[in-house]
Write an enzyme that holds these catalytic residues in place. Sequence first.
Site, mmCIF file in Angstrom:
data_model
loop_
_atom_site.group_PDB
_atom_site.id
_atom_site.type_symbol
_atom_site.label_atom_id
_atom_site.label_comp_id
_atom_site.label_asym_id
_atom_site.label_seq_id
_atom_site.Cartn_x
_atom_site.Cartn_y
_atom_site.Cartn_z
ATOM 1 N N TYR A 135 21.673 3.109 10.609
ATOM 2 C CA TYR A 135 22.770 2.528 10.049
ATOM 3 C C TYR A 135 23.986 2.932 10.509
ATOM 4 C CZ TYR A 135 20.448 -0.976 6.878
ATOM 5 O OH TYR A 135 19.878 -2.015 6.367
ATOM 6 N N LYS A 190 7.931 8.045 9.391
ATOM 7 C CA LYS A 190 7.214 7.623 10.729
ATOM 8 C C LYS A 190 7.264 8.771 11.720
ATOM 9 C CE LYS A 190 5.343 4.448 13.188
ATOM 10 N NZ LYS A 190 4.172 3.798 12.717
ATOM 11 N N ASP A 222 4.596 2.196 7.871
ATOM 12 C CA ASP A 222 3.666 1.093 7.970
ATOM 13 C C ASP A 222 2.544 0.858 6.817
ATOM 14 O OD1 ASP A 222 2.546 3.136 9.177
ATOM 15 O OD2 ASP A 222 1.865 2.016 10.916
ATOM 16 N N ASP A 246 15.586 0.011 3.105
ATOM 17 C CA ASP A 246 16.359 -1.450 3.139
ATOM 18 C C ASP A 246 15.070 -2.329 2.954
ATOM 19 O OD1 ASP A 246 18.002 -3.413 3.491
ATOM 20 O OD2 ASP A 246 17.456 -3.570 5.456
ATOM 21 N N ASP A 250 13.347 -4.363 -0.581
ATOM 22 C CA ASP A 250 13.204 -5.994 -0.610
ATOM 23 C C ASP A 250 11.599 -6.098 -0.883
ATOM 24 O OD1 ASP A 250 15.846 -6.426 -0.203
ATOM 25 O OD2 ASP A 250 15.372 -8.051 1.112
HETATM 26 C C1 IPM Z 1 21.068 -3.983 0.988
HETATM 27 C C2 IPM Z 1 21.558 -5.033 2.008
HETATM 28 C C3 IPM Z 1 22.437 -4.330 2.962
HETATM 29 C C4 IPM Z 1 21.820 -3.273 3.684
HETATM 30 C C5 IPM Z 1 23.362 -5.298 4.096
HETATM 31 C C6 IPM Z 1 24.095 -6.306 3.404
HETATM 32 C C7 IPM Z 1 24.126 -4.384 4.962
HETATM 33 O O1 IPM Z 1 20.404 -5.633 2.960
HETATM 34 O O2 IPM Z 1 21.756 -3.473 0.468
HETATM 35 O O3 IPM Z 1 19.872 -3.579 1.029
HETATM 36 O O4 IPM Z 1 21.134 -3.394 4.811
HETATM 37 O O5 IPM Z 1 22.064 -2.144 3.306
HETATM 38 MG MG MG Z 2 18.672 -4.764 2.209
#
Ligand code: IPM
Ligand code: MG
Length: 367
Positions: A135, A190, A222, A246, A250
């Site tokens: 990042y 990884k 993975d 990240d 999710d």
């Molecule tokens: C998160 C989001 C951010 C990230 C984006 C909006 C930059 O997906 O906070 O998980 O990738 O960190």
């Molecule tokens: Mg995110």
Amino acid sequence: MKIAILPGDGIGTEIVAEAVKVLKVLDLPFEMETAPVGGAAYEAAGHPLPESTLALAKAADAVLFGAVGDWKYDTLERRLRPEQAILGLRRELGLFANFRPAICYPELTHASSLKPELVAGLDILIIRELTGDIYFGQPRGRRTAVDGHFPGAEEAFDTMRYSRPEIERIAHVAFQAARKRNRKVTSVDKANVLETFQFWKDVVTEVHAQYPDVELEHMYVDNAAMQLVKAPKKFDVVVTGNMFGDILSDEAAMLTGSIGMLPSASLNAANQGLYEPSHGSAPDIAGKGIANPLATILSAAMMLKFSLNQPEAAARIEAAVQSVLSQGLRTADIHSEGTRKVSTREMGDAVVAAVTAGVTMTKTIKG
Ligand code: IPM
Ligand code: MG
């Protein structure tokens, strides 16, 4: 205690308004100041993170953040896109430790896309390193390739990198969090392919020597993605780098059936923090009054606990959220037959009422 309120874009303004209402009813000596961020700040001041917003965030003990982003900004040059605001805040405030709990509330077990028995009672904590990795790694950019499969072709590149201190400090955060929970850390890497993550694995293993009371396991990313949907309850604390975190956070959020329920905290070495719901700005439902404010309200509770040293107040909010769920109130995202569908504002009002009535806690968010 000074709190910077940064509502942002999309549903951000609606959900943050509800969290602010809940904070106000606690009757604690907060000073709250609001500033634009993301697309809203671009419209108002030509930049997603204006100097004045950054200065406010730096001066505050904590930042309560809504969400940023809208498709209409996708064509702007990268430095002006709303996402740069959150990345800039993470970098400028040094918010390296991101806590993303994934908790399946008993009332919402059936909202998950997984079988109820796989997620009932789920309570895991993803700790994502937030200021390093691909990042932020330099160099990055576009150029003409001098080697690779197509020398002379246009190419783009990013740099994945981690230094020893960056890995050490996030490993300490993870082991210490595990001590307040079930004493198990899964470090996700990884290492079978990437130098960066072989180093990650080596350094985490070294730091672990200081925490003999905590169990450490290593898992490839993975496989971790697979195990999260196969047997999520086997995890306690998951620690990983910025990009894997990240993605996995999710995935973990969705296990609970309701990304609209999940708070997050991003802390620096001084415990100054930014608190935001795990979901995004959802421009498709913005302005309709149907967004779920509970993730933001629970983020405010995390803020009280981690940055403002008000654990009792945090517990009051968490208990109030439990209580509105057990009363059967649901926003559209978590609504199912037999429960009462409410608007963003009605949900906020119900939490305010429960806080005022002083309901007590049945379960708190650990660590
Ligand atoms: C998160 C989001 C951010 C990230 C984006 C909006 C930059 O997906 O906070 O998980 O990738 O960190
Ligand atoms: Mg995110």
